[in-house]
Design an enzyme around this catalytic site. Sequence first.
Site, PDB file in Angstrom:
ATOM      1  N   TYR A  96       0.837  -1.104  -0.030  1.00  0.00           N
ATOM      2  CA  TYR A  96      -0.113  -0.087   0.114  1.00  0.00           C
ATOM      3  C   TYR A  96       0.977   1.248   0.081  1.00  0.00           C
ATOM      4  CZ  TYR A  96      -4.645   2.498   0.642  1.00  0.00           C
ATOM      5  OH  TYR A  96      -5.616   3.049   0.624  1.00  0.00           O
ATOM      6  N   ARG A 220     -19.853 -15.786 -12.659  1.00  0.00           N
ATOM      7  CA  ARG A 220     -19.730 -16.703 -11.690  1.00  0.00           C
ATOM      8  C   ARG A 220     -20.921 -17.621 -11.429  1.00  0.00           C
ATOM      9  NH1 ARG A 220     -19.517 -13.044  -6.002  1.00  0.00           N
ATOM     10  NH2 ARG A 220     -21.512 -12.068  -6.260  1.00  0.00           N
ATOM     11  N   PHE A 312      -9.511   8.226  -7.674  1.00  0.00           N
ATOM     12  CA  PHE A 312     -10.038   8.672  -6.484  1.00  0.00           C
ATOM     13  C   PHE A 312      -9.180   7.864  -5.255  1.00  0.00           C
ATOM     14  CE2 PHE A 312     -12.735   8.392  -2.551  1.00  0.00           C
ATOM     15  CZ  PHE A 312     -12.786  10.070  -2.211  1.00  0.00           C
TER      16      PHE A 312
END
Length: 375
Positions: A96, A220, A312
Amino acid sequence: MATVRLAAIKALNGSSRLRNLSCSLNHRCKALSIRAFSAAMSPPSKAVVYDLHGPPDTVTRIIERPPVELKENDVCVKMLAAPINPSDINRIEGVYPVRPQVPAVGGYEGVGEVYSMGSSVKGLSPGDWVIPLPTSSGTWQTYIVKEQSAWHKINKDTPLEYAATVTVNPLTALRMLEDFVNLNSGDAIVQNGATSIVGQCIIQLARIRGIHSVNIIRDRAGSDEVKEKLKKLGADVVYTESQLEVKNVKGLLANIPEPALGFNCVGGNSASLVLKFLRQGGTMVTYGGMAKKPITVSTSSFIFKDLSLRGFWLQKWMNSDKAEECRSMVDYLLDLVREGKLKYEMELSPFNEFHTALDKALGKLGSQPKQIIQF
């Protein structure tokens, strides 16, 4: 002469007693000071920590942490619940962009109740529910001490799991709907990853505003059941990716206007499908990349459709001058929760079963609801 010496001796004895009394008082004052210092400490805490970055199921462990001193503006909060978010996993993995230095306590949002306070804290009482706002690292532990300014008081009538999860996914959905395109009632948006919590929140927040939503999900087993669930939340239409393998996807819109705004949290081909739906001059906002594949945009999309690509990141937004503004947004979202207008699927798991909940969050036990650790 003997009388004078006797008087002097008595005076010295009296002075000695005063010194002894003074020493005794000083000793007692120090003892009281030590007891007062001890009283201004948090209880010991249990925490999920990691000493190095790596696979979360191997590098995390639960330890006992010592008490922490409370300063005059500090609040000690007994944590009640905290989620396991994908970004929490990414921080532990070390991928991250912003992450705490190791060793670190995991978790980045949650809810707790005020346990004790420093002498200068006003406006809070023991038992009040608070959330860390702006969000901050270290919520996977039983007690947290931070300055009062780091906590936001919320309504205790809020369901526990929603109070613990309001500041990442729902707030992301709200900001993306409001920050990029001026949408009016009757307009439309398109998104992939519609089954994610952000996706579910976008559907519901759009419906409240009278905005149509076109939703894309992956192929799926049980996709028809998923479609029905999303439609019950307010989705206008839901398509699997394979259903959109047609030349003109806009022919599937029927009475829905061409979307002005799109949301992408997948990347790859799924992002291309979002772009195909957008109207002239439309905007696609990317807030995730679950497929770990790049976004490919045709030249004609830029030249002839004048599409815009934006990104964003909630943490960057919250670190701006919006920090105070987001408190009223959180209150608004929690009001919707209590009114039954905003909901998503979650599962509460006991803290002592953390590693089972982590396995579920990592997808090791199949498709699972978002895991919320209850302390």
